[in-house]
Enzyme design. Structure first.
Site, PDB file in Angstrom:
ATOM      1  CB  CYS A  86      -1.004  -0.150   1.112  1.00  0.00           C
ATOM      2  SG  CYS A  86      -2.295   1.219   1.094  1.00  0.00           S
ATOM      3  CG  HIS A 203      -3.320  -3.574   3.537  1.00  0.00           C
ATOM      4  ND1 HIS A 203      -2.382  -2.875   4.201  1.00  0.00           N
ATOM      5  CD2 HIS A 203      -4.064  -2.565   2.737  1.00  0.00           C
ATOM      6  CE1 HIS A 203      -2.532  -1.517   3.934  1.00  0.00           C
ATOM      7  NE2 HIS A 203      -3.615  -1.595   3.115  1.00  0.00           N
ATOM      8  CD  GLU A 205      -0.738  -5.332   6.224  1.00  0.00           C
ATOM      9  OE1 GLU A 205      -0.538  -6.174   5.093  1.00  0.00           O
ATOM     10  OE2 GLU A 205      -1.271  -4.100   6.210  1.00  0.00           O
TER      11      GLU A 205
END
Lengths: 226, 743
Positions: A86, A203, A205
Site C-alpha cells: 500500500c 494488505h 497482513e
C-alpha cells in the site's frame, strides 16, 4: 530468516505487519525507525502501509528521502527481498525502485474492502508457494491505488512477467467491474526486473489469520519467509 | 490597546454568555473586576459546553457506580472500566454538530480528532471509532453534500491516523434538515497501571505545551469581544478549525511512549476552551496552583493577545505535566517524533492559576473557581402542548397494505435502512487487524491480541420514539444498544451518551431532556450498566425548527472468549429460525407508519425492562453454550425487516422459509405482526440438534420462543404475505444509497 519493518512517521500498518511476522509466521522481526540510516543486517524489508509524513505532498513522496530508504536501496541492490504494501508500494514508486506512479482511485474516494487478486507469476520470492492463476482474497484500503505507467513500461512489465497480481472476480475473471481503483491493466502488484522488490496495494497482513475473514495473505508471507 | 485597559461593559459580559449574576459571582471570587482575559476565561469555562451548568442536575440521575469502574464519569476526560488481565477500556462519545453543519469535511474530521485525544490523554491506545450521523432527506442536494462531506471528513482523519472506523448508524429524517448530527465515539485499551490522569500536582513540576501551533481559530463563542480587540486580524480567522491527522498521529505515538516512562505526572488535551481549560482543570484536579508564560506558546499568527492565546481552540495540542528532573526524558521523546515540547510554566503550591506574558501578569484566577465552581441551574420545564394530540393514533383509520412485499421493498430502499456500505467502505475499518465483525453487524466487534477477549460496541437512538415519548425513547435507546451488543455474544458493561437536544431555555425542550435522561437512567440501572461519560449538545435547531430529541447511546460489551461471538446473519442451510420475545399490536412511532402511511405519531412501543433483561440473559447464556449460529435484534421495520437483513450474509445470501407465523399466538393486526416494533425481541438461528435445549433454556428464562421457520433456498418467505428472492431484496438494499449519491 530475519525481517525488519520500517516505521515512518505516519505509518499505521507497521504493527500489523510486525504481528503477522512474529506471531503468525514466527519469523524474528524488528522495527526500524526511519531515521536509522544503517539498519541491522536482515533478509526481508517490509515497507508498511499508512500515511507516511501525512502524505501531504504525494503519497510516499517524502518518505523516499528518509535515511532508512538508503539502507533499503542497498538491501535491494544486494538482491534481497523488499515488500512494499500500500503506502509502502507508493514509496517504492517514488523512490524509483519500481516503475510507474499512483493516481487517485477512479471513484475519487478511499476504498476499504476485500478484493480478489490473481497470482500472475510465481517466480518471485513472494509468490513461490502459490500457483499461477491462484485466486487470493485480500483486503485493500487506499485512496490512491490507481497504478499508472506509460505504454513502453507496461510492455516491459508484461514481457518480463513483472506483473505479479491483477484484480479479478472471485471466479478469476479480469475486467473493469472487478478493478476497484482503475489501475492500468488491472495491476494490483508488480516486481522490479530483478524480481526481489514487490509492491502491492492489497494488505496481506489483514488476511493472515482465520479470525479475520481470509487467510489467503499468509501464502505471501510464507513464500518470502521460507 | 492592551487587554487590561479594556473596560468591562454589560455588552461584553453578555457577549461572553455570562449573566449579570454570574458576573457578580466572578467579582466576589476575585474581590475585584476581572480584566478582559479573565472574563474570557470565565466565559468559556462557565459555558454549558465546559461546565454543564444547565444539564448537571439532570445528569446526576445517571448511575455512575459499578464494581469494575476505575475512573468514573466526570472525574476525567473519559471513564475507564476494568476488563481483567490487567487491561481496561476507556471510551466516550462526543458531538461535532455545528462545525459539521458549516463545513462538513473539516467539522467531522476535527470531531474525530477531538474524541481520539480524549482517549489517548488517558494513556489508552485508541482501537476503534464509531459514529452516529443524522441528516435531512437525501432527495435534497444540500443534504447529499453534507452527507458526502461528513463521511469523507471522518474517513480522512480516521484512515490517516490508523484507527479503524467501524461504522455506527446513519439516519435521514427531515428534522435534521439544516442541523445535521455528527456524533463520534472512540474506544481505547489501556494497561490498568498505565492510566494517566489529567492532573497537575507537585509544586515545581514543569508543564509542557506540545503539538500544533496556536492560532486564532475557534474563538467563535467570543467573537464579539475579540473583534473589539484586533479588528484587522478578524478577516484572517478561519471559521472552522482544520484538522491535521498526521500531527495527531505523531502526538498519539509520542504521548503513549511517554506513558511508558516514569517522567509523567499528568496529561490533558487542549480542546474546548484550549489552554484555559487545560491549565485550570489539571490544577484543580491536582489540588494545586499553576503558572504559565504564554509568550512561550508557539504561535502561527503574530500579535495575538493573551485573550486569544488562552481561548484559542487550535487542534492537535497537548498539555503535559512532567516530573521535575525528568525533563530530558520528555523532551527526547517529543524530539524523536519531530514534535516540539515547550516548557511554558510549572505547577505551584496553593490554588492560584497565574498567566504571565513575558513577566507581566495578565490573568490571576483561583483554578478551582474557574474549573469547578461555575453556576448550576435548574431550568424550567413543561410538557410540550403538541404531545398529547400527537400520541393519539386511531388504528381503525390505518388501513393495512394490500401488498406486504411492497412495504418490505420500500423499507430496504430507504436510505435509513439500506446498506451503509457506501459509507463504511470509505472508512479503513480493518487497520490494526483486530476487526472481527465488519460494519453491518448488530455490533462492531474487535479482538484484543494476546488474550481471548473481544470488545463489542453499538451506537443507537430512535429519535422519533424520543420525540413522541422521551422517557420511553430514552429507555429504548439504552436497551437497544445493549441488546445489539448482547446479540453479538458480548456482555454490556458500560454506556456513554451524547445528548443532542434543542435550546434548553425553552421549557418544552428541557422537559424532553429531563424525561429522556430519566428513561435512560432507568434502563441503565435495570441492565446494570453504568454511564462512564459523554457529552451534552444543546441548541440543535435551525430555522426549520428543533431536532427531535436525540440521546445517542454507545454501549461497550465484553466477550471473555471471542470464540463465543455470534454473527447477525444466517449461516447454514437447515438451521432453525426462532423468534424470541412477545409481539404486541404496536404501530405507533414505527418506521412502517412513517414510511408507508406518512405519519409520525402514536405512542412508541413500550419497553418492559424485566423482559429486556431476560432476553439479554438468555442470549448471552446461549452464546456461551455455543448454541446460537446467528442472532439479530428486532428494531425498525420489525420482524419482516429483521428476517430480510438476516439473509444478507456478506459471504453468501441465505434464504429463509418462515411459514409458521401462526405459532405466534398474538391476536393482532397482520401489519403489526410483520412490521410492528415491539421491544425486547430477536431472531436467532440454531442447529436442528440444539432445538430442544434452546427451547428449554428459553422456558427456564420465562422467555417466549417461537419456531417460525428454517434457513433454506434462495427465497425469503414470511407467512403467506411475503415471498421474494433474496437477491432481489439484497440488490434494493445495496444499491439505494449509491444510486442516490450518483446525482
Amino acid at each position: 530468516m530475519r525481517a525488519v519493518v520500517v516505521v515512518f512517521p505516519g505509518s499505521n500498518c507497521d504493527t500489523d505487519c510486525f504481528h503477522v511476522l512474529r506471531d503468525v509466521i514466527k519469523t524474528p522481526v524488528e522495527f526500524v525507525w526511519h531515521k536509522e540510516g544503517n539498519f541491522p543486517k536482515t533478509d526481508l524489508v517490509v515497507l508498511p502501509g499508512g500515511f507516511s509524513y501525512g502524505d501531504y505532498l504525494r503519497t510516499g513522496a517524502i518518505a523516499r528521502f528518509s535515511p532508512a530508504m538508503e539502507s533499503v536501496r542497498r538491501h535491494a541492490a544486494e538482491g534481497r527481498p523488499v515488500l512494499g504494501i500500500c503506502n509502502g508500494f507508493q514509496i517504492l514508486l517514488e523512490a524509483g525502485l519500481l516503475p510507474g506512479a499512483m493516481l487517485r482511485n477512479k471513484t475519487l474516494s478511499f476504498v476499504c474492502k476485500p478484493v480478489w487478486i490473481c497470482v500472475e507469476d510465481t517466480h518471485t520470492p513472494f509468490t513461490q508457494k502459490t500457483q499461477r492463476g491462484e485466486l487470493l482474497q485480500i483486503p485493500i484500503a487506499h485512496g490512491e491505488g490507481n497504478y499508472y505507467c506509460d505504454e513502453e513500461t507496461l510492455k516491459k512489465l508484461k514481457d518480463n512477467s513483472q506483473i505479479i497480481f491483477r484484480y479479478c472476480s472471485e471466479k478469476g475473471e479480469v475486467g473493469e467491474a472487478f478493478n476497484p481503483n482503475g489501475s492500468r491493466d488491472h495491476i494490483a502488484g508488480i516486481v522490479n526486473e530483478r524480481r526481489n522488490v514487490l509492491g502491492m496495494m492489497p494488505h496481506p497482513e489483514r488476511a493472515s489469520e482465520a479470525i479475520l475473514a481470509s487467510e489467503d495473505g499468509r501464502k505471501i508471507w510464507e513464500s518470502v519467509c521460507l | 490597546m492592551t487587554t487590561s485597559e479594556i473596560k468591562i461593559t454589560p455588552e461584553l459580559i453578555r457577549a461572553h454568555g455570562l449573566s449579570p449574576e454570574e458576573y457578580e459571582k466572578i467579582k466576589s471570587i476575585l474581590s475585584r473586576e476581572p480584566n478582559l482575559t479573565e472574563l474570557g476565561m470565565f466565559g468559556v469555562m462557565w459555558s454549558e459546553h465546559c461546565s454543564y451548568k444547565n444539564s448537571k442536575p439532570i445528569l446526576k440521575l445517571f448511575p455512575t457506580q459499578g464494581p469494575k469502574l476505575l475512573v468514573r464519569a466526570g472525574e476525567e476526560n473519559a471513564g475507564i472500566i476494568d476488563i481483567g488481565e490487567g487491561l481496561a477500556i476507556c471510551f466516550k462519545i462526543e458531538s461535532h454538530n455545528h462545525p459539521s453543519a458549516i463545513e462538513p469535511f473539516q467539522g467531522a474530521a476535527t470531531g474525530v480528532g477531538g474524541i481520539l485525544r480524549d482517549i489517548f490523554t488517558m494513556g489508552a491506545r485508541p482501537v476503534l471509532l464509531m459514529n452516529s450521523l443524522r441528516f435531512g432527506s437525501l432527495e435534497k442536494p444540500h443534504n447529499r453534500r453534507l452527507f458526502r462531506g461528513v463521511v469523507a471528513g471522518i474517513a480522512h482523519y480516521g484512515n490517516c491516523i490508523g484507527v479503524p472506523t467501524l461504522g455506527g448508524e446513519v439516519y435521514f429524517q427531515n428534522c435534521y434538515e439544516g442541523n445535521p448530527l455528527v456524533n463520534v465515539m472512540c474506544l481505547g485499551i489501556v494497561n490498568k497501571d498505565a492510566i494517566v490522569k489529567g492532573k497537575a500536582s507537585g509544586g515545581g513540576n514543569p508543564v509542557y505545551y506540545v503539538g500544533a501551533t496556536t492560532g486564532r481559530d475557534g474563538l467563535g463563542g467570543a467573537a464579539f469581544a475579540s473583534r473589539e480587540l484586533t479588528e484587522e486580524s478578524q478577516e484572517d480567522r478561519p471559521a472552522v478549525q482544520v484538522g491535521d491527522p498526521f500531527m495527531e498521529k505523531l502526538l498519539l505515538e509520542a504521548c503513549l511512549e511517554l506513558t511508558q516512562t516514569d517522567a509523567l505526572v499528568g496529561m490533558q488535551d487542549l480542546g474546548a476552551a484550549g489552554l484555559t481549560c487545560g491549565t485550570c482543570e489539571t490544577a484543580s484536579r491536582g489540588h494545586s496552583g499553576i503558572q504559565i508564560d504564554i509568550a512561550k506558546v508557539p504561535r502561527r499568527e503574530t500579535e495575538m493577545t493573551p485573550y486569544e492565546v488562552m481561548l484559542s481552540e487550535s487542534q492537535e495540542r497537548m498539555f503535559i505535566i512532567a516530573k521535575r528532573g525528568k525533563e530530558k526524558i520528555v523532551e527526547d521523546i517529543f524530539t524523536k517524533w519531530d514534535l516540539h515540547a515547550v516548557k511554558i510554566g510549572e505547577v505551584k503550591d496553593g490554588n492560584e492559576m497565574r498567566v504571565f506574558e513575558e513577566g507581566r501578569l495578565v490573568a490571576e484566577v483561583p483554578a478551582r473557581a474557574l474549573a469547578d465552581e461555575g453556576p448550576v441551574y435548574r431550568r424550567e420545564e413543561k410538557e410540550p402542548g403538541y404531545l398529547k394530540a400527537l400520541q393519539k393514533l386511531d388504528l381503525s383509520k390505518i388501513t393495512e397494505p394490500k401488498d406486504f412485499q411492497e412495504v418490505l421493498k420500500k423499507f430496504l430502499s430507504h436510505p435509513s435502512i439500506a446498506s451503509k456500505a457506501w459509507v463504511w467502505q470509505q472508512y479503513d475499518h480493518m487497520v490494526r487487524t483486530d476487526t472481527v465483525f465488519y460494519p453491518g453487524h448488530d455490533a462492531a466487534l474487535i479482538r484484543i491480541k494476546g488474550t481471548q477477549k473481544g470488545i463489542a460496541v453499538s451506537t443507537d437512538c430512535n429519535s422519533l420514539y424520543c420525540y413522541l415519548d422521551p422517557y420511553e425513547g430514552g429507555k429504548i435507546a439504552v436497551a437497544e444498544a445493549a441488546r445489539n451488543v448482547a446479540c453479538s455474544g458480548a456482555v454490556p458493561i458500560g454506556v456513554t451518551n451524547c445528548l443532542n437536544f434543542a435550546n434548553p431555555m425553552k421549557p418544552e425542550i428541557f422537559w424532553q431532556f429531563h424525561r429522556a435522561v430519566e428513561g435512560m437512567a432507568e434502563a441503565c440501572r435495570a441492565l446494570k450498566i453504568p454511564v462512564t461519560g459523554g457529552n451534552v449538545s444543546f441548541y440543535n435547531e435551525s430555522p426549520a425548527g428543533a431536532i427531535y430529541p436525540t440521546p445517542t447511546v454507545g454501549v461497550a460489551g465484553l466477550l471473555e472468549n471471542i470464540e463465543n461471538r455470534v454473527p447477525s446473519f444466517f449461516q447454514n442451510e437447515g438451521d432453525l429460525i426462532f423468534l424470541l420475545g412477545e409481539t404486541f399490536e404496536e404501530i405507533g412511532g414505527t418506521f412502517y407508519l412513517t414510511v408507508w402511511h406518512g405519519l409520525e405519531q402514536g405512542l412508541p412501543p413500550r419497553l418492559e425492562l424485566d423482559r429486556e433483561v431476560r432476553l439479554q440473559e438468555f442470549i448471552l447464556e446461549q452464546a456461551r453454550a455455543s448454541r446460537l449460529v446467528s442472532c439479530h435484534d428486532l428494531s425498525e421495520g420489525g420482524l419482516a425487516l429483521a428476517l430480510a437483513e438476516s439473509t444478507f450474509n456478506p459471504a453468501k445470501s441465505m434464504g429463509a422459509i418462515c411459514d409458521h407465523l401462526d405459532l405466534i399466538p398474538a391476536k393482532i393486526r397482520e401489519d403489526a405482526l410483520y412490521f410492528g416494533e415491539s421491544q425486547s425481541r430477536a431472531v436467532i438461528s440454531v442447529h436442528p440438534e440444539d432445538k430442544e435445549a434452546v427451547i428449554q433454556a428459553a422456558q427456564h428464562h420465562k422467555l417466549p420462543i417461537y419456531l417460525i421457520g428454517k434457513v433454506d433456498g434462495n427465497l425469503l418467505q414470511i407467512g403467506d404475505r411475503i415471498r421474494l428472492s433474496v437477491s432481489e431484496l439484497r440488490s434494493l438494499y445495496e444499491n439505494a444509497i449509491p444510486e442516490k449519491m450518483k446525482t
